[in-house]
Design an enzyme around this catalytic site. Structure first.
Site, PDB file in Angstrom:
ATOM      1  N   ASN A  10       0.860  -1.192   0.000  1.00 10.69           N
ATOM      2  CA  ASN A  10       0.000   0.000   0.000  1.00 10.69           C
ATOM      3  C   ASN A  10       0.892   1.236   0.000  1.00 10.69           C
ATOM      4  OD1 ASN A  10      -1.950   1.936   0.366  1.00 10.69           O
ATOM      5  ND2 ASN A  10      -2.101   1.613   2.577  1.00 10.69           N
ATOM      6  N   TRP A  11       0.867   1.930  -1.108  1.00 13.18           N
ATOM      7  CA  TRP A  11       1.784   3.078  -1.249  1.00 13.18           C
ATOM      8  C   TRP A  11       1.256   4.356  -0.594  1.00 13.18           C
ATOM      9  CZ3 TRP A  11       3.624   2.467  -7.055  1.00 13.18           C
ATOM     10  CH2 TRP A  11       4.501   1.372  -7.112  1.00 13.18           C
ATOM     11  N   LYS A  12       0.018   4.352  -0.151  1.00 17.26           N
ATOM     12  CA  LYS A  12      -0.572   5.546   0.470  1.00 17.26           C
ATOM     13  C   LYS A  12      -0.361   6.751  -0.460  1.00 17.26           C
ATOM     14  CE  LYS A  12       0.806   3.430   4.786  1.00 17.26           C
ATOM     15  NZ  LYS A  12       0.479   3.396   6.183  1.00 17.26           N
ATOM     16  N   HIS A  96      -9.243   1.115   4.968  1.00 21.87           N
ATOM     17  CA  HIS A  96      -7.916   1.216   5.579  1.00 21.87           C
ATOM     18  C   HIS A  96      -8.013   2.135   6.802  1.00 21.87           C
ATOM     19  CE1 HIS A  96      -3.760   2.389   6.240  1.00 21.87           C
ATOM     20  NE2 HIS A  96      -3.433   1.260   5.636  1.00 21.87           N
ATOM     21  N   GLU A  98      -6.349   4.496   7.911  1.00 18.02           N
ATOM     22  CA  GLU A  98      -6.171   5.943   7.677  1.00 18.02           C
ATOM     23  C   GLU A  98      -7.432   6.548   7.077  1.00 18.02           C
ATOM     24  OE1 GLU A  98      -2.553   5.463   5.474  1.00 18.02           O
ATOM     25  OE2 GLU A  98      -1.598   4.751   7.309  1.00 18.02           O
ATOM     26  N   GLU A 166      -5.239  -5.375  10.434  1.00 16.23           N
ATOM     27  CA  GLU A 166      -4.194  -4.382  10.671  1.00 16.23           C
ATOM     28  C   GLU A 166      -4.487  -3.627  11.966  1.00 16.23           C
ATOM     29  OE1 GLU A 166      -2.170  -3.128   6.759  1.00 16.23           O
ATOM     30  OE2 GLU A 166      -3.914  -1.878   7.008  1.00 16.23           O
ATOM     31  N   GLY A 172       2.572   1.811  10.564  1.00 22.27           N
ATOM     32  CA  GLY A 172       3.532   2.905  10.423  1.00 22.27           C
ATOM     33  C   GLY A 172       4.240   3.287  11.714  1.00 22.27           C
ATOM     34  N   SER A 211       3.543  -2.577  10.149  1.00 19.85           N
ATOM     35  CA  SER A 211       5.002  -2.604  10.342  1.00 19.85           C
ATOM     36  C   SER A 211       5.633  -3.942   9.949  1.00 19.85           C
ATOM     37  CB  SER A 211       5.354  -2.232  11.782  1.00 19.85           C
ATOM     38  OG  SER A 211       4.945  -0.899  12.044  1.00 19.85           O
ATOM     39  N   GLY A 232       2.962  -1.270   4.069  1.00 18.91           N
ATOM     40  CA  GLY A 232       3.083   0.129   3.676  1.00 18.91           C
ATOM     41  C   GLY A 232       4.531   0.478   3.384  1.00 18.91           C
ATOM     42  N   GLY A 233       5.215   1.051   4.367  1.00 18.93           N
ATOM     43  CA  GLY A 233       6.575   1.581   4.198  1.00 18.93           C
ATOM     44  C   GLY A 233       7.543   0.659   3.475  1.00 18.93           C
TER      45      GLY A 233
END
Ligand code: PEP
Length: 248
Positions: A10-12, A96, A98, A166, A172, A211, A232-233
């Site tokens: 997930n590149w956000k 998600h 966020e 999640e 994150g 994470s 993500g990251g």
């Protein structure tokens, strides 16, 4: 193997089209590597980069990060499912954390999106998870049950849905949930699905996210109810993405 392993990045709100192009060209090697290990791989880039990536490597699973549940109308700033379908996008994240936190998404609004995606023949990757306060209060399963019951209300063919557990406190933050916690909740989700859908519950892919890094992904993959990861990251660089595949 009942369920094929799955890795979704997930590149956000990251990567310009130029950066996406570079990733796209490098993704052929990622696909080769994933195929060898029998893993499905994909990414959810920002809307603007969907076409870019589809033009370069349509063999990746390419998903949106959000959709509107209605096909068209006066909803400034939104993107509809027919628009995405026309591009060739076949997946979308739903709910998600966020989106739930910053854009007021609820289990009810997620449900509308899940149903609309399924109706269009697309795959919803439905995200659930408890906040830190809920975790500390010990109400994780209660929260998850509501998210599953309401978010998937009216779903007939559950095997067309992918679920990501999640925990919000792990996204994150560098504080990944232990493999035991992740397995406990992913197993709990499968149990909820089994009560409702019987044997089909065993065909649903359930991912862990929060994470996940190349050095911890293997722990999750060894768990019986975890079929992959939403990352993500660590999905942003090709090198790190390749290491995730390697270690799955
Ligand atoms: C995510 O965006 O869904 C996520 C899990 O992020 P990270 O891997 O950076 O925690």
């Amino acid at each position: 193997m009942l369920r094929k392993k799955l890795l979704v990045g997930n590149w956000k709100m990251n990567k310009t089209m130029a950066e996406t192009t570079a990733f796209g060209h490098a993704s052929f090697e990622l696909l080769r590597q994933a195929k060898e290990k029998h893993i499905d791989i994909g990414v959810t880039p920002p809307y603007l980069s969907l076409q870019t990536l589809l033009n370069i490597n349509p063999k990746l699973i390419i998903g949106a990060q959000n959709v509107h549940h209605l096909p068209k109308g006066a909803y400034t700033g939104e993107v509809s499912i027919p628009m995405l379908k026309e591009l060739g996008v076949s997946w979308s994240l739903v709910g998600h954390s966020e989106r739930r936190t910053y854009f007021n998404e609820t289990d009810e609004s997620c449900n509308l999106k899940v149903l609309a995606l399924l109706e269009a023949g697309m795959t919803p990757l439905y995200c659930v998870g408890e906040t830190l306060t809920e975790f500390e209060k010990g109400v994780t399963k209660k929260v998850i049950k509501k998210q599953i019951d309401v978010g998937l209300k009216g779903v007939k063919d559950v095997k067309e849905v992918v679920i990501a557990y999640e925990p919000v406190w792990s996204i994150g933050t560098g504080k990944n949930a232990s493999k035991e916690i992740a397995e406990d909740i992913c197993g709990y989700i499968r149990g909820l699905l089994e009560k409702k859908y019987g044997a089909d519950a065993h065909l649903v892919r359930i991912l862990y996210g929060g994470s996940v890094k190349p050095n911890n992904i293997k722990e999750y993959m060894d768990m019986p109810n975890i079929d992959g990861a939403l990352v993500g990251g660590a999905s942003l660089s090709v090198e790190s993405y390749a290491e995730l595949i390697e270690n799955m």
